[in-house]
Design an enzyme around this catalytic site. Structure first.
Site, PDB file in Angstrom:
ATOM      1  N   CYS A 139     -20.026  26.139   8.444  1.00  0.00           N
ATOM      2  CA  CYS A 139     -21.012  27.053   8.825  1.00  0.00           C
ATOM      3  C   CYS A 139     -20.863  28.410   8.148  1.00  0.00           C
ATOM      4  CB  CYS A 139     -21.391  27.267  10.338  1.00  0.00           C
ATOM      5  SG  CYS A 139     -22.179  25.671  10.800  1.00  0.00           S
ATOM      6  N   HIS A 140     -19.596  28.971   8.636  1.00  0.00           N
ATOM      7  CA  HIS A 140     -19.409  30.320   8.157  1.00  0.00           C
ATOM      8  C   HIS A 140     -17.872  30.595   7.680  1.00  0.00           C
ATOM      9  CE1 HIS A 140     -22.656  30.661  10.962  1.00  0.00           C
ATOM     10  NE2 HIS A 140     -23.429  31.171  10.068  1.00  0.00           N
TER      11      HIS A 140
END
Lengths: 175, 409
Positions: A139-140
């Site tokens: 995701c990040h």
């Protein structure tokens, strides 16, 4: 109202009425709020037993506990050495590996990135494992090492270790 | 910043800021502070406030129950049992909701009977009465829908019987029934739509209640003497007098409803509803909730399907016309020596109809139900319109204050 002589008595009555009303209201609201907590049957599902006899060295499995993924990995000797020898000053959330495992080869983690709750990659052989040979959150971009500690990226803390115990050599009880 | 100076009505600048943009502060001052109430109002005038509070409690407890309820025929019964056993304080939420419904009707019945006895429905409060009957109708619909949701035997068969009433209508009846149910019998589609409607109708009720309250505030409350307010001396302000009187009524009511919720939560429940719904077996005797029983008695008293349905709905519909059926100029039954007793008999008769509505429809019970039915309609269609031909009302006091002057002599 000008005739009221005993103002102390009046304010005492006012204050005690208001306080009693407030206590009553709070007592009335409490069961309503409490009803939104997990129910008894949900809590009864709070523990999971897992058979780990078939897990090969270097392999990991994912099980569900309280609706969340739990990673169980049988670490290789290389991974254990990496996890034990890291310099604590390089860690964002310093923790020694011994505090995060009960048996050196078995690592048990809640598989939820501490940044915003995604499930990190690294359980499958073909997954990206990140720069520290552990897990990588797509995701990040958080990188975790072979002890599940945060090494790089936005996540603030290490992957959590759930409460668990070894019932025998081949069974773990999580929760 | 260069606009004209805003009026400074209140000490608190925040209140002034709000008041200038939305005059809600002065609205509450006018309607719930200085609002004049006749000073002779008795505790029967607290039941409107009680009903409003129960409505709020019903909406709140209902929302929390809905968080744990599953509207599916396979899961509804079990989800209710889960609320009773596993959800924290779920038993309390459900008992508040089920007994709250019963007490809502007790309070509303007293409120309606108060309006009838003291003639609150008469000029200029007719529209207020009509809005009230609408609220009552919506309440009956909502409670019926809610009773279906636990999906017990009484839920299922109650829903079956009530929806079958529509099949009595000639030609379109069967089609209408199927349309209402979304199935050939009461099924999953029915449960789903009943849940959706049961959730939304209380908010509709809340809206009509707002109109009902706004309407009564236009001409002010009626009073036990049924005469108009003549001067400021006839009234007291709503705050603090009526607010604290209502607060005391709420406390007394709270003790009563708590006693039932905690010590007799199933007093007004049907045992059969703790058996899961079974479309193949009807319970030995199937009864509606007690608060709908008078109308159920009327339905069964008529030996004809369509006729029974028509009279049952007619019994409710006739309430709408009460302001025009009553020809007497005198409002309060306290000053109507004959009508007063017919009114009392009407209350007793309604109670008896409710009692026989819960009993098997045979023998003596059936006979009583038929007599009750005749008096019910006779009261509205014969006694109420024509009694003022023979009744001589007592002399009304000149003003509300005069009542108290007379007492001191």
């Amino acid at each position: 109202m000008a005739e009221v002589k005993n103002n102390k008595r009046r304010s005492f009555l006012q204050l005690s009425t208001i306080s009693l009303g407030a206590v009553g209201t709070a007592a009335f609201i409490w069961p309503f709020l409490k009803s939104m907590n997990p129910a008894e049957d949900t809590l009864a599902l709070g523990s999971t037993e897992v058979n780990i006899a078939d897990i090969e060295e270097g392999q990991g499995i994912t099980v569900k506990w309280r609706g969340k993924p739990v990673f169980i990995r049988k670490r290789t000797q290389q991974e254990i050495t990496e996890a034990k020898t890291v310099n604590l000053e390089d860690l964002k959330d310093p923790a020694i590996d011994d505090d995060r495992v009960k048996k050196d080869e078995w690592l048990v983690l809640v598989g939820i990135c501490t940044h915003l709750g995604c499930v990190p990659l690294g359980q499958k052989i073909t997954d990206m494992k990140g720069e520290y040979n552990g897990w990588y959150c797509p995701c990040h971009g958080s990188h975790y090492d072979s002890s599940g500690r945060i090494r790089k990226g936005p996540a603030p803390t290490n992957l959590a270790v759930p409460p668990y115990k070894f019932i025998n050599d081949t069974t773990i009880k999580i929760g | 910043m260069s606009g004209p100076a805003e009026p400074k009505k209140y000490k608190n600048p925040v209140l002034n800021w709000i008041e200038f943009r939305l005059p809600i502060i002065s609205y509450f001052e006018r309607e719930y502070g200085d609002y004049p109430m006749p000073k002779n109002c008795n505790y029967f005038w607290s039941f409107g406030a009680l009903a409003t509070i129960i409505l709020v409690v019903m909406i709140v407890s209902g929302i929390f129950l809905a968080m744990n309820y599953t509207p599916h025929t396979d899961m509804a019964f079990d989800s209710v049992e889960r609320i009773m056993r596993d959800v924290n304080y779920g038993w309390l939420l459900r008992y508040i909701h089920s007994n709250g419904a019963a007490f809502f009707f007790i309070v509303i019945y007293i409120h309606i009977l108060r309006g009838m006895y003291y003639g609150s429905y008469k000029y200029p409060r007719e529209l207020n009465w009509i809005l009230g009957v609408f609220i009552y109708l919506l309440m009956m619909a909502t409670s019926f829908l809610g009773y279906t949701l636990p999906w017990g035997q009484m839920s299922y068969w109650g829903a079956t019987v009530i929806t079958n009433l529509f099949s009595a209508i000639p030609i379109i009846g069967e089609g209408l029934k199927t349309w209402l149910l979304g199935d050939y019998t009461v099924g999953n589609a029915t449960l789903n739509r009943f849940f959706a409607l049961h959730y939304v109708l209380p908010f509709v009720i809340f809206g009509v209640v707002a109109l009902h309250v706004a309407a009564v505030h236009v001409h002010g409350s009626n009073n036990p003497a049924g005469i108009d307010i003549k001067s400021k001396g006839d009234t007291v302000t709503f705050f603090p007098y009526m607010l604290f009187k209502d607060a005391l009524a709420v406390c007394a009511f709270g003790v009563l409803i708590s006693a039932v919720i905690f010590f007799g939560p199933n007093l007004m429940a049907e045992v059969d509803n703790y058996i899961p719904a079974d479309p193949l077996v009807t319970p030995a005797h199937i009864v509606p909730n007690w608060y709908l029983a008078p109308f159920y008695a009327i339905l069964r008293a008529v030996p004809d399907k369509l006729g029974g349905v028509l009279l049952m709905f007619g019994a409710i519909a006739i309430l709408f016309f009460l302001p025009w059926l009553d020809r007497s100029k005198v409002r309060s039954c306290n000053y109507r020596p004959m009508y007063k007793w017919f009114m009392m008999l009407f209350f007793v008769n309604f109670f008896i109809l409710g009692y026989v509505g819960l009993k098997p429809a045979e023998g003596l019970y059936l006979l009583i139900a038929r007599l009750g039915l005749i008096y019910y309609f006779g009261f509205f269609l014969i006694i109420t319109p024509f009694i003022n031909w023979i009744e001589k009302p007592k002399t009304l006091p000149a003003s509300i204050s005069d009542i108290y002057l007379g007492m001191n002599k």
